[in-house]
Design a protein around this motif. Sequence first.
Motif, PDB file in Angstrom:
ATOM      1  N   PRO A 184       0.819  -1.218   0.000  1.00 21.11           N
ATOM      2  CA  PRO A 184       0.000   0.000   0.000  1.00 21.11           C
ATOM      3  C   PRO A 184       0.848   1.261   0.000  1.00 21.11           C
ATOM      4  O   PRO A 184       2.046   1.230   0.321  1.00 21.11           O
ATOM      5  N   ALA A 185       0.229   2.353  -0.401  1.00 17.23           N
ATOM      6  CA  ALA A 185       0.926   3.646  -0.386  1.00 17.23           C
ATOM      7  C   ALA A 185       1.377   3.944   1.031  1.00 17.23           C
ATOM      8  O   ALA A 185       0.620   3.785   1.994  1.00 17.23           O
ATOM      9  N   GLY A 186       2.653   4.367   1.173  1.00 17.46           N
ATOM     10  CA  GLY A 186       3.205   4.623   2.499  1.00 17.46           C
ATOM     11  C   GLY A 186       3.697   3.387   3.200  1.00 17.46           C
ATOM     12  O   GLY A 186       4.077   3.421   4.360  1.00 17.46           O
ATOM     13  N   GLY A 187       3.713   2.222   2.479  1.00 18.53           N
ATOM     14  CA  GLY A 187       4.179   0.976   3.070  1.00 18.53           C
ATOM     15  C   GLY A 187       5.689   0.931   3.157  1.00 18.53           C
ATOM     16  O   GLY A 187       6.394   1.904   2.870  1.00 18.53           O
ATOM     17  N   VAL A 188       6.208  -0.262   3.539  1.00 18.25           N
ATOM     18  CA  VAL A 188       7.657  -0.420   3.728  1.00 18.25           C
ATOM     19  C   VAL A 188       8.339  -0.319   2.377  1.00 18.25           C
ATOM     20  O   VAL A 188       7.930  -0.937   1.405  1.00 18.25           O
TER      21      VAL A 188
END
Length: 425
Positions: free
Chosen positions: A420-424
């Motif tokens: 997801p957006a902003g994931g690792v």
Amino acid sequence: MSIEAELRAEFDRWERREIALFNVLPYLLLAASVLLTLLQPIWVTPVHVPTMLGLTLAATLWVLYFHTLHPEWHEHGPLMGLYYTGLMVLAAGLVAIAPFFALFAFVGYPQSFIYLKGRWRYAGVAATATVSAIGYLGGVADIVAGRWWEGIAVTVISILLAGVFFHFAELADQRNHKQRQALTELHEVNTKLEAALEENAGLHAQLLVQAREAGVLDERQRMAREIHDTLAQGLAGILTQLQAAEQTDDPAASGRHLTNAMNLARESLTEARRTVHAVEPAMLAQARLPDAINELARRWAEVHDVDTVLTTTGDARPMHADVEVTLLRTAQEALANVAKHARASRVGLTLSYMEDLVTLDVRDDGVGFAPGAKRANGSTNGGFGLAGMRQRVQRLAGRLDIESEPGGGTAISAVVPAIPAGGVD
């Protein structure tokens, strides 16, 4: 200085002092015994001075020969047992002449501890305690004169007390030995640890060099992929449009081809600038991934006059930038390959959002090819474009599958994790 080094230095200082005292103690006690014997009033305890001095000289030479001059004999058990026996015989003779030589007999305690082994140590302690007790009671003459029971009692008590103190001294020595051994082991561990740290520092430096080289290689590959996906494809499209404009006699068609070429040049210039600064493509900066791929397909269809349709399934949600860039570039390269090789009349793109994965399928009804077969120019199917797509997908722990056969069209499927957006990163 470390705590370990301070402890070792302190142990070494105490050990040097103990050795120095142990080496000179027999001579000091023997000299003190002679001095006290000579200074006592002659009517207190008559002493035969020549005999006393003769035995004193014999004791001095005996100690000098075994104790001082031949330290290499100190670990020889039977030889030092002989030395200790002679020492006790001389001490008993001196005490029998003058009770003050009980001071000299005291040397038997530390020497039995150092030179005797096992149970023989306690035998030496018993012998030393017996000789010392005779001296404490005033000598053999006083004991024989009627104090024999007192002599026996004092001797037994002396032996018991000396044995107890000797036992505690032996325990203390064992504890000190263990502490020295622990310090030695700690020193060895620290030495190995320092060596390991030095080795790790070397490995760390080597890893830094390798990481730097890998980073340079990765950046080169990124630039190569971006140049291929933007400048190379843009220039190829511009060349195609200019050739089409040159070959047509219709002014309207020629103008349309020139307009397409100019638009491709502007887009390629914009993408080149974004590549240099390592930012996401312009399409993704302005729209979500399905819209960006749909816009890419629409423009491609207009330029190449091929029916192109995008289908989106699942929950179309924002993904990590690397995921969206990878899928957009895969769609772009797949369409570029269709334009160059497929001679297709229809292309279908399917973008599927699943719980853990996102997939992009690109299918055409073109001429297809045999994967791995050589082209007329000697190169194999699946050049830098397909390799670049595969590298992009594999960097995200994804998978790229290609299915094709001559006359049966081509299907390219890219599968990547749904980060997801902003994931690792």
